[in-house]
Design an enzyme around this catalytic site. Structure first.
Site: not given
Length: 380
Positions: A31, A210
């Protein structure tokens, strides 16, 4: 034990790592960030993505962290009237929503339970070399990591894809996305009790809201048309006054939510389109997720499609020799990715044509073919 190298520590990379670990592989995940931190806000999980996560052993975690399945409601831009079409569609009722941070942590925690999993943060890829016997990833700091196979799960601006398969030139779509997070009690402004998402759609803009974070936060994403080029990425600050002006003719509830964005942090980024990559594997290297098929967000399918990829690729490698596994993976996934790539564009047009809170009959969001897929059972 042979080492599998996964480039990219996002949702795609972690899902694939878990699929490989499930098969008894040794995995090194690279990463580029120096540490994992929450990026983005909310993720929509289609029923197909939920099936894939359950296959990875995350069904209990998903039940704990994701919002219960419930249908979205589409509201008319001007009046705020709620339509009925979307609420009556079963696959939309089975859709779950989760914060990106919660899903990332769920995947990472599960992977870290395996002794054969290691994470190398601060590892920015600069090149890939492969031979008949293996593959090597070179990092910016000069480190070389050798393994048997390498997987590019490093997003739409994939270094793996550009190094091995050639650069995919992005094209600005004329759309800009804006995101902000509000306390969950702001949901009362949209009368959201009893359903998981509210979408306000007009010809030149939409606002999707949401709850995530076990109901504690309201994730808000606006997508607007723009003649002005905007940078790709997630971290550029947006101008609240500019967003207010775009929603000036929307119904009062949407305007009230947008007006709160300046108090909590507003981000904007340009939406760029890239074609689905013609070839997803070469020698010992394979692509998945946005590295292979960047998807516009109008179907909210990007993360879900990457999770599906991870499961199908893991299944293929578990059952067939590498070359055959890669061929079968691509044969199973590329047509689906191309279909959703095209459908996401069409959904943008469907939102623009929505009338009185209902989508056009042929809207891709209403298609069982798209949402009813099962990556766990699809033949390989």
């Amino acid at each position: 034990m042979d080492r599998m190298i996964v480039i990219g520590g996002g949702i795609a990379g972690l899902a694939l790592s878990l699929a490989l670990l499930k098969d008894g592989r040794r995995v090194t995940l690279c990463e580029q960030a120096s540490a994992f931190s929450p990026v983005g806000a909310g993720i929509t999980l289609s029923p197909s993505a939920c099936k894939a996560l359950a296959w990875l052993g995350l069904e209990d975690g998903l039940a704990r962290l994701a919002e219960p399945g419930s249908p979205p409601v589409l509201r008319d831009w001007s009046t705020g009237n709620a339509g009925t079409t979307m609420a009556a569609v079963k696959h939309l009722s089975d859709t779950r929503r989760i914060s990106r941070a919660d899903l990332h942590a769920l995947l990472l925690d599960a992977a870290e339970k395996h002794l054969d999993f290691e994470v190398l943060t601060g590892s920015r890829l600069s090149g890939v070399e492969q031979s008949a016997s293996g593959v090597s990833a070179t990092m910016d700091d000069g480190r070389e990591i050798a393994g048997s196979l390498l997987f590019g799960a490093d997003g739409a601006r994939s270094v793996v894809r550009d190094a091995v398969f050639g650069e995919a030139a992005p094209e600005f779509t004329g759309y800009v996305a804006w995101r902000f997070m509000l306390p969950a009690d702001a949901a009362t402004l949209l009368h959201m009790a009893g359903h998981g998402a509210t979408i306000t759609a007009g010809p030149d803009a939409s606002l999707t809201c949401y709850t995530v974070g076990q109901g504690n936060l309201l994730n808000c994403v606006a997508i607007t048309r723009s003649d002005e080029w905007a940078a790709e990425g997630w971290s550029e600050r947006g101008d609240p006054a500019a967003l207010d002006a775009i929603f000036a003719t929307a119904h009062p509830d949407a305007r009230a939510l947008v007006a709160m964005a300046g108090d909590v942090g507003l981000y904007r980024w340009g939406l760029f389109d890239r074609p689905v990559v013609p070839r997803w594997h070469s020698g010992r290297v394979a692509l998945l997720g946005d590295a292979a098929h960047p998807i516009l967000p109008f179907l909210a399918f990007g993360a879900g499609l990457a999770i599906e990829d991870a499961v199908v690729l893991g299944r293929a490698l578990s059952s067939f020799p590498t070359d055959e596994a890669f061929d079968r993976y691509e044969a199973a996934r590329r047509p689906r990715a191309a279909m959703i790539h095209a459908a996401s564009r069409k959904q943008a047009e469907a939102f623009a044509k929505a009338k009185s809170g209902d989508l056009p009959e042929k809207s891709p969001m209403l298609s069982p073919e798209i949402f009813g897929h099962d990556p766990v059972a699809v033949p390989l």
